[in-house]
Design an enzyme around this catalytic site. Structure first.
Site, PDB file in Angstrom:
ATOM      1  N   HIS A   1       9.794  -7.973  34.941  1.00 42.41           N
ATOM      2  CA  HIS A   1      10.249  -6.918  34.028  1.00 42.41           C
ATOM      3  C   HIS A   1      11.260  -6.117  34.835  1.00 42.41           C
ATOM      4  O   HIS A   1      10.904  -5.461  35.816  1.00 42.41           O
ATOM      5  CB  HIS A   1       9.044  -6.063  33.631  1.00 42.41           C
ATOM      6  CG  HIS A   1       9.356  -4.829  32.845  1.00 42.41           C
ATOM      7  ND1 HIS A   1       9.876  -4.862  31.573  1.00 42.41           N
ATOM      8  CD2 HIS A   1       9.194  -3.519  33.143  1.00 42.41           C
ATOM      9  CE1 HIS A   1      10.018  -3.610  31.127  1.00 42.41           C
ATOM     10  NE2 HIS A   1       9.616  -2.785  32.067  1.00 42.41           N
TER      11      HIS A   1
ATOM     12  N   VAL B   1       1.255   0.448  39.078  1.00 45.89           N
ATOM     13  CA  VAL B   1       0.553  -0.728  39.617  1.00 45.89           C
ATOM     14  C   VAL B   1      -0.946  -0.436  39.740  1.00 45.89           C
ATOM     15  O   VAL B   1      -1.779  -1.330  39.562  1.00 45.89           O
ATOM     16  CB  VAL B   1       1.129  -1.133  40.996  1.00 45.89           C
ATOM     17  CG1 VAL B   1       0.325  -2.261  41.622  1.00 45.89           C
ATOM     18  CG2 VAL B   1       2.600  -1.532  40.868  1.00 45.89           C
TER      19      VAL B   1
ATOM     20  N   MET C   1       0.130  -5.518  35.918  1.00 42.74           N
ATOM     21  CA  MET C   1       1.294  -5.216  36.762  1.00 42.74           C
ATOM     22  C   MET C   1       0.897  -5.440  38.219  1.00 42.74           C
ATOM     23  O   MET C   1       0.019  -4.759  38.749  1.00 42.74           O
ATOM     24  CB  MET C   1       1.736  -3.776  36.534  1.00 42.74           C
ATOM     25  CG  MET C   1       3.003  -3.377  37.301  1.00 42.74           C
ATOM     26  SD  MET C   1       3.377  -1.608  36.993  1.00 42.74           S
ATOM     27  CE  MET C   1       4.928  -1.419  37.868  1.00 42.74           C
TER      28      MET C   1
ATOM     29  N   TYR D   1       1.359  -4.583  29.420  1.00 36.72           N
ATOM     30  CA  TYR D   1       1.864  -3.427  30.172  1.00 36.72           C
ATOM     31  C   TYR D   1       2.654  -2.493  29.270  1.00 36.72           C
ATOM     32  O   TYR D   1       2.449  -1.267  29.286  1.00 36.72           O
ATOM     33  CB  TYR D   1       2.738  -3.954  31.307  1.00 36.72           C
ATOM     34  CG  TYR D   1       3.730  -2.992  31.898  1.00 36.72           C
ATOM     35  CD1 TYR D   1       3.364  -2.124  32.918  1.00 36.72           C
ATOM     36  CD2 TYR D   1       5.055  -2.972  31.463  1.00 36.72           C
ATOM     37  CE1 TYR D   1       4.288  -1.246  33.472  1.00 36.72           C
ATOM     38  CE2 TYR D   1       5.988  -2.108  32.011  1.00 36.72           C
ATOM     39  CZ  TYR D   1       5.598  -1.242  33.010  1.00 36.72           C
ATOM     40  OH  TYR D   1       6.514  -0.388  33.550  1.00 36.72           O
TER      41      TYR D   1
ATOM     42  N   HIS E   1       0.408  -0.460  27.164  1.00 40.91           N
ATOM     43  CA  HIS E   1      -0.652   0.294  27.845  1.00 40.91           C
ATOM     44  C   HIS E   1      -0.386   1.804  27.781  1.00 40.91           C
ATOM     45  O   HIS E   1       0.738   2.237  27.999  1.00 40.91           O
ATOM     46  CB  HIS E   1      -0.717  -0.160  29.310  1.00 40.91           C
ATOM     47  CG  HIS E   1      -1.952   0.295  30.017  1.00 40.91           C
ATOM     48  ND1 HIS E   1      -2.142   1.598  30.429  1.00 40.91           N
ATOM     49  CD2 HIS E   1      -3.070  -0.374  30.390  1.00 40.91           C
ATOM     50  CE1 HIS E   1      -3.316   1.694  31.039  1.00 40.91           C
ATOM     51  NE2 HIS E   1      -3.900   0.515  31.016  1.00 40.91           N
TER      52      HIS E   1
END
Lengths: 115, 115
Positions: free
Chosen positions: B16, B42, B48, B83, B86
């Site tokens: 990404h 992270v 991630m 992600y 999220h």
């Protein structure tokens, strides 16, 4: 700085990222050949350490029309400058550029954040 | 395909990539805080796997005005979709977006070329 340098040494990587959109008249086969030619630069230009590529997965809609990413890895940004000036890169660019509708390049030292 | 899959398994990575230009009124310190906040995702969003960043080294003049690159790594593009959705990403995006003059995102399976 000495400590930071020690940590960074093993992870030291400079990146050359190209975002591209091919012209509509360029066939999928021609694109595949151009990508192979790009990958082959690893064999011709010593500071270029690796090459990967991909196409946008369409998860977000923030690509500004670019469809392909080409990622090359170097040890230093100086290595990228040597690559850019290398005759094999210039020869390859002269093949690639006419096939592209738009192109963007970023060259950078790729840093890790210490939280 | 079975063989190719075997080779690719160990190297499987989805990326990404964000290209960004910050608004002029955003200070260097604010940018550093935003980059730390990005890196901290992270710790908050399981798919991630890693984060790196850099600023253009000025070797070529093909950046289209973008100055920063943020690279996040995932195992799959499905992980990128998780992600993006999220809550921690949405909360962070609401901090980052107002600081940006322009932004571009590419999400892709990062492929190796077998020559």
């Amino acid at each position: 700085m000495a400590e930071a340098k020690g940590v960074a040494e093993a992870e030291r990587v400079a990146k050359h990222i190209i975002l591209a959109k091919f012209k509509e008249e360029v066939s999928a086969e021609e694109i595949q050949q151009l990508i192979k030619g790009y990958a082959n630069l690893v064999n011709l230009i010593p500071p270029m350490k690796s090459f990967r590529w991909g196409t946008d997965a369409g998860i977000e809609n923030l690509t500004e029309g670019y469809t392909h990413v080409f990622e090359s890895t170097f040890e230093t940004t100086q290595g990228i400058a040597e690559y850019v000036a290398h005759p094999a890169h210039i020869e390859y660019s002269n093949l690639l550029a006419p096939a592209l509708e738009k192109v963007l390049a970023m060259d950078y030292q790729s840093n890790i954040v210490q939280l």
